[in-house]
Structures are given as C-alpha cells and as structure tokens.
Design an enzyme around this catalytic site. Structure first.
Site, PDB file in Angstrom:
ATOM      1  N   LYS A   1       0.858  -1.202   0.000  1.00  0.00           N
ATOM      2  CA  LYS A   1       0.000   0.000   0.000  1.00  0.00           C
ATOM      3  C   LYS A   1       0.885   1.241   0.000  1.00  0.00           C
ATOM      4  CE  LYS A   1      -1.557   1.645   4.037  1.00  0.00           C
ATOM      5  NZ  LYS A   1      -1.331   3.043   4.394  1.00  0.00           N
TER       6      LYS A   1
ATOM      7  N   CYS B   1      -4.842  12.661  13.041  1.00  0.00           N
ATOM      8  CA  CYS B   1      -5.562  11.386  13.091  1.00  0.00           C
ATOM      9  C   CYS B   1      -5.221  10.757  14.438  1.00  0.00           C
ATOM     10  CB  CYS B   1      -5.168  10.482  11.936  1.00  0.00           C
ATOM     11  SG  CYS B   1      -3.453  10.016  12.025  1.00  0.00           S
TER      12      CYS B   1
ATOM     13  N   ASP C   1       4.973   1.050  12.097  1.00  0.00           N
ATOM     14  CA  ASP C   1       3.751   0.390  11.617  1.00  0.00           C
ATOM     15  C   ASP C   1       3.623  -1.049  12.115  1.00  0.00           C
ATOM     16  OD1 ASP C   1       3.801   1.986   8.333  1.00  0.00           O
ATOM     17  OD2 ASP C   1       3.246   2.698  10.327  1.00  0.00           O
TER      18      ASP C   1
HETATM   19  C1  EPZ Z   1       4.376   7.147   6.156  1.00  0.00           C
HETATM   20  O1  EPZ Z   1       3.574   8.200   6.657  1.00  0.00           O
HETATM   21  C2  EPZ Z   1       3.482   5.915   6.139  1.00  0.00           C
HETATM   22  N1  EPZ Z   1       2.326   6.161   5.265  1.00  0.00           N
HETATM   23  C3  EPZ Z   1       2.989   5.606   7.556  1.00  0.00           C
HETATM   24  O2  EPZ Z   1       2.261   4.386   7.493  1.00  0.00           O
HETATM   25  C4  EPZ Z   1       4.222   5.374   8.435  1.00  0.00           C
HETATM   26  O3  EPZ Z   1       3.785   5.156   9.771  1.00  0.00           O
HETATM   27  C5  EPZ Z   1       5.125   6.615   8.389  1.00  0.00           C
HETATM   28  O4  EPZ Z   1       5.498   6.892   7.019  1.00  0.00           O
HETATM   29  C6  EPZ Z   1       6.412   6.412   9.182  1.00  0.00           C
HETATM   30  O5  EPZ Z   1       7.096   5.291   8.687  1.00  0.00           O
HETATM   31  C7  EPZ Z   1       2.496   6.048   3.924  1.00  0.00           C
HETATM   32  O6  EPZ Z   1       3.560   5.766   3.432  1.00  0.00           O
HETATM   33  C8  EPZ Z   1       1.264   6.266   3.098  1.00  0.00           C
HETATM   34  P1  EPZ Z   1       6.248  10.678   8.150  1.00  0.00           P
HETATM   35  P2  EPZ Z   1       4.120   9.718   6.591  1.00  0.00           P
HETATM   36  O7  EPZ Z   1       6.082  11.940   7.377  1.00  0.00           O
HETATM   37  O8  EPZ Z   1       5.057   9.890   5.468  1.00  0.00           O
HETATM   38  C9  EPZ Z   1       6.630  13.927  11.557  1.00  0.00           C
HETATM   39  C10 EPZ Z   1       0.404   2.996   7.773  1.00  0.00           C
HETATM   40  O9  EPZ Z   1      -0.015   2.478   8.819  1.00  0.00           O
HETATM   41  N2  EPZ Z   1       6.524  14.911  10.463  1.00  0.00           N
HETATM   42  O10 EPZ Z   1       7.418   9.793   7.857  1.00  0.00           O
HETATM   43  O11 EPZ Z   1       2.942  10.599   6.688  1.00  0.00           O
HETATM   44  C11 EPZ Z   1       5.364  13.115  11.761  1.00  0.00           C
HETATM   45  O12 EPZ Z   1       4.443  13.802  12.588  1.00  0.00           O
HETATM   46  C12 EPZ Z   1       0.842   4.447   7.789  1.00  0.00           C
HETATM   47  O13 EPZ Z   1       0.541   2.401   6.676  1.00  0.00           O
HETATM   48  C13 EPZ Z   1       6.732  16.256  10.740  1.00  0.00           C
HETATM   49  O14 EPZ Z   1       7.005  16.634  11.869  1.00  0.00           O
HETATM   50  O15 EPZ Z   1       4.933   9.805   7.966  1.00  0.00           O
HETATM   51  C14 EPZ Z   1       5.903  11.863  12.415  1.00  0.00           C
HETATM   52  O16 EPZ Z   1       6.098  12.104  13.794  1.00  0.00           O
HETATM   53  C15 EPZ Z   1       0.552   5.130   9.115  1.00  0.00           C
HETATM   54  N3  EPZ Z   1       6.625  17.165   9.722  1.00  0.00           N
HETATM   55  C16 EPZ Z   1       7.264  11.656  11.732  1.00  0.00           C
HETATM   56  O17 EPZ Z   1       7.626  12.945  11.213  1.00  0.00           O
HETATM   57  C17 EPZ Z   1       6.333  16.789   8.439  1.00  0.00           C
HETATM   58  O18 EPZ Z   1       6.265  17.668   7.544  1.00  0.00           O
HETATM   59  C18 EPZ Z   1       7.240  10.663  10.590  1.00  0.00           C
HETATM   60  O19 EPZ Z   1       6.191  11.026   9.702  1.00  0.00           O
HETATM   61  C19 EPZ Z   1       6.112  15.420   8.182  1.00  0.00           C
HETATM   62  C20 EPZ Z   1       6.220  14.491   9.208  1.00  0.00           C
END
Ligand code: EPZ
Length: 420
Positions: free
Chosen positions: A22, A115, A307
């Site tokens: 996904k 979320c 995850d």
């Molecule tokens: C991806 O989300 C995945 N989703 C998530 O999987 C996964 O948990 C996450 O990466 C971490 O591995 C998809 O790939 C569709 P991040 P993403 O930006 O990219 C902070 C699932 O269950 N952050 O890597 O949205 C954020 O709050 C889903 O399949 C900022 O601070 O996650 C978090 O604490 C859930 N500023 C950390 O970084 C930003 O601009 C990692 O988030 C962006 C993120």
C-alpha cells in the site's frame, strides 16, 4: 459498518501470499501525474486507500482503468486542485503535491487533518517546496503552492523532530525530477517504498541516485514519459502475518516477501524465542516453544517500523515475562493499549513507552478499531484469546490489508465478517 468476529484458539498453519505494498502504491500512483503518457502499474492492492488515490487522480482529470491488481493511468489533461472531500479521508493524499507542482507549476491541496496516531504536520513538505523556489500559502484549510518561474534544484535537509518524513521525501523527489538543476536530499527517508518510487520515476526517465539511503541526488530533466512497474510486496502486511504465526502458531509460510525488508521484525521475533527461516522470496515463522519478553524501539527504516509496533504489543501481551515498547516516530500511537487491556492485557504506558507483563491468555471482548495498524493488532490479539473478539469499524483494516479475513481463514483461523 462491517465488523469482524475472531473466534480464538485455532492454530495457524499453511501458506499466505503477500499483496503489493500500500505504502509504495500510493506515491507511485501519484507520480503518474508527472507525464501525459500512459503508465501501467501491477500489484496495486485492492485496499480502500489505493482506491481513494485512484478517485483523486480521476477527479484531477486523469483516466484510470483497473483490472484486478493492474492499473492503467493516463494523466493527459489535469487540474491543480485536489478535492477536499477525498483528500481529508486519507492523509497520504498530500503526495499529489510534488507531482502537480512539477507538472503544472501550482497545486491546491487541503491540509491533512490529524488522526488518532497523532498530529500529522506537513511543515517539512512545505519547507522542501519553498527550497525549490515555490511560494506557499495556507488559506481556509488548503495549502496553495505556486512556482510561476518553475522549480530550481537545491540542497534540502528533511530531518524533523521525530526523524525524517517518508511522504515528504516522496513529495520532494517528485517535485525535483522536473526542476532545473540538481537537488540533494539530506536526511531522506530510506524506506523501501521510497526506493520503489524512485525506480518508478527512473523508469519514466528521471535521473535519481541514492534512493533507499539517507542521501538522494536528483538531476532535473525537461520531461518524463510513461512506464510499466510492479509494486514491491507489502513488508508491513508480511510483518503482521509473521507476528500472527508467532502469536497463534503453529507454522506459517509467507510467499512473495523480501526477507531483507523485514529484518528488524525477524530479529525481534528471534529474540522473543520464535523460529524465523528466511528463503528466496519466502519466510517461514514457527511459534517458539519457550517464548520470552523483548524490547523494541521504533525508528525510521531500517530500524524497527512504527507500523509494526501495535502488532508486537499484541504478541507481548501473552508472552511470558516483561516486554518494553518505545514509540519514537508517533509518540501518541497507542490507541490499541486501552482495547487490549479490555481483553485482560497488563500494559502500563508512560509517555512514549509501554511496559507489558505477559499474561496466560487474553479473553475475547468487543473492541473498537481506531487506526489501520491498531485494528490489525486487535485481530491478532483475538486469534489466541479465549472466546470471541468482536472488532468494530472494520473499515480501518480494509484501508491497508487486502482481504485479511480470507487470508486468515485460509490459514485455519476462525474469523467471520459481519455486515451491519
Ligand atoms: C508514512 O507516513 C506511512 N504512510 C505511515 O504508514 C508510516 O507510519 C510513516 O510513514 C512512518 O514510517 C504512507 O507511506 C502512506 P512521516 P508519513 O512523514 O510519510 C513527523 C500505515 O499504517 N513529520 O514519515 O505521513 C510526523 O508527525 C501508515 O501504513 C513532521 O514533523 O509519515 C511523524 O512524527 C501510518 N513534519 C514523523 O515525522 C512533516 O512535515 C514521521 O512522519 C512530516 C512528518
């Protein structure tokens, strides 16, 4: 709303084939916006998040054809405004920002809400777009990004307070492939899904080096063409079934999996006393005869994946001894703890850490699904629980697991989906 009844106590044995990822599919589908030529993508899982992304692409003006796992997308004449009602349903929609900005010079996309796993900021995404010369405005819940003079390559550091950003790396890569000059991403996400997106973009004619490491170099090109691509297997689905085998045993063989992408899960399962045998494109997991508690700390890839955190809590709930789970990526990601405690688990949370004392067995109960991975963890907890566990709001699971009930039934579990 569908619910799932899990009747515990049926050991799992047999073979399960892992679906396409996904989290690789979503940015790859968005990347088709970068060209007016047709793209063919195989092994796109039949999950609602992928279907939402296809709806968004259609709403943007792309033509979408799907036959089972193969999707054909042609984004000939597209618009720069992503539909609020679809985008708000799925945070990952933010990854249309990079390709639309690169292709059209402007994009309007609604700010993703938070979320249950925590606040979901996009500050790193927006900072990256500004680094390439774009102007960013936030107006009534939408973010509007414009680059009237085009995008220019730059050096961008994507490290945030919780580590790097996966979709932020994807967005920046998809904007940089059509920018003038070279972009260097420092502190890039090294997840396999980022590397798979890069492979797709290279197939379209992009020049990218280092994807899958924390430093990625992109040399902009003037245009990109269509391509064909098969999405990598879903390493989180694989990890979920590996934990199911360790938890409810006996023995499960996973097919169409890349063992090197689930090393962190393999290492923890072995440390917890279970047998994991790696093969070519397959992994066999056998429940150990003397399981023991373990400690995990979630980190960006190749560390232990956030995850998979909830699924490990389900395993540790009935593993003799003390286990300690620390969540550093989404420190609020513990919606599953309260529900597992309703089933008799002994878990105590302090901030981003949960200490778990294994109990003899959980007892089935009606529980509430809250987010994708917490819901999957509740299914796992129900597999070995005494009695029946009723998991409500099944749509959370259907977002990211393709036919999980059919796959579990084929392994001997007694699960039934009830339409309400
Ligand atoms: C991806 O989300 C995945 N989703 C998530 O999987 C996964 O948990 C996450 O990466 C971490 O591995 C998809 O790939 C569709 P991040 P993403 O930006 O990219 C902070 C699932 O269950 N952050 O890597 O949205 C954020 O709050 C889903 O399949 C900022 O601070 O996650 C978090 O604490 C859930 N500023 C950390 O970084 C930003 O601009 C990692 O988030 C962006 C993120």
């Amino acid at each position: 709303m569908d619910k799932l009844l899990v009747h515990g106590g049926h050991p799992l044995r047999g073979v399960v084939t892992i679906s396409g990822s996904k989290n690789a599919s979503l940015p790859i589908l968005a990347a088709t916006l970068l060209t007016d030529e047709p793209c063919i993508i195989r092994r796109v899982p039949d999950v609602s998040d992928a279907n939402y992304m296809l709806q968004i692409l259609q709403n943007l003006g792309a033509s979408v054809e799907r036959s089972s796992g193969t999707v054909r997308i042609e984004a000939e004449d597209i618009r720069p405004v992503a539909p609020y009602d679809l985008v708000r349903k799925m945070r990952a929609s933010i990854c249309v920002m990079g390709p639309l900005l690169a292709r059209l010079g402007e994009v309007t996309v609604s700010l993703p809400g938070g979320c249950v796993i925590g606040d979901r900021p996009v500050d790193l995404h927006l900072r990256a777009m500004e680094a390439l010369g774009a102007q960013v405005e936030v107006e009534s819940g939408n973010v509007i990004v414009r680059a009237p003079d085009g995008l220019r390559g730059a050096e961008v550091n994507l490290r945030g307070k919780h580590g790097t950003t996966v979709l932020g790396t994807d967005n920046l890569m998809m904007a940089a492939v059509l920018a003038e000059g070279v972009t260097v991403i420092e502190g890039a996400a090294a997840e396999p899904e980022v590397a798979d997106l890069a492979d797709f973009l290279i197939g379209m004619g992009a020049k990218i080096e280092g994807a899958g490491s924390q430093r990625i170099e992109i040399e902009g090109v003037s245009r990109l063409g269509g391509t064909e691509h098969a999405v990598i297997p879903d390493r989180i689905e694989a990890g979920t079934f590996m934990v199911a085998a360790a938890l409810a045993g006996e023995e499960v063989e996973l097919r169409r999996v890349l063992p090197r992408q689930v090393v962190a899960v393999t290492e923890v399962l072995r440390a917890a006393g279970h047998d994991v045998i790696e093969g070519e494109g397959r992994i066999t997991v056998r429940r150990g005869s003397d399981p023991k508690g373990a400690r995990i700390v979630t980190e960006p890839y190749p560390g232990f994946p956030t995850d998979m955190q909830a699924q490990m809590c389900a395993l540790f709930a009935t593993t003799p001894g003390i286990s300690v789970v620390t969540e550093t990526v989404f420190p609020e990601r513990f919606m599953h703890v309260a529900e597992m405690k309703r089933m008799g688990a002994k878990m105590e949370r302090t901030g981003g850490t949960v200490v778990i004392e294994g109990v003899e067995a959980l007892s089935g109960a009606p529980v509430m699904a809250s987010d994708l991975r917490a819901s999957a963890a509740l299914v796992l907890a129900g597999l070995a629980a005494h009695g029946t566990t009723e998991i409500n709001r099944l749509y959370h699971i259907d977002r990211g697991y393709e036919h999980i009930d059919d796959k579990l039934q084929a392994l001997g579990a007694e699960v039934e989906r009830r339409k309400d």
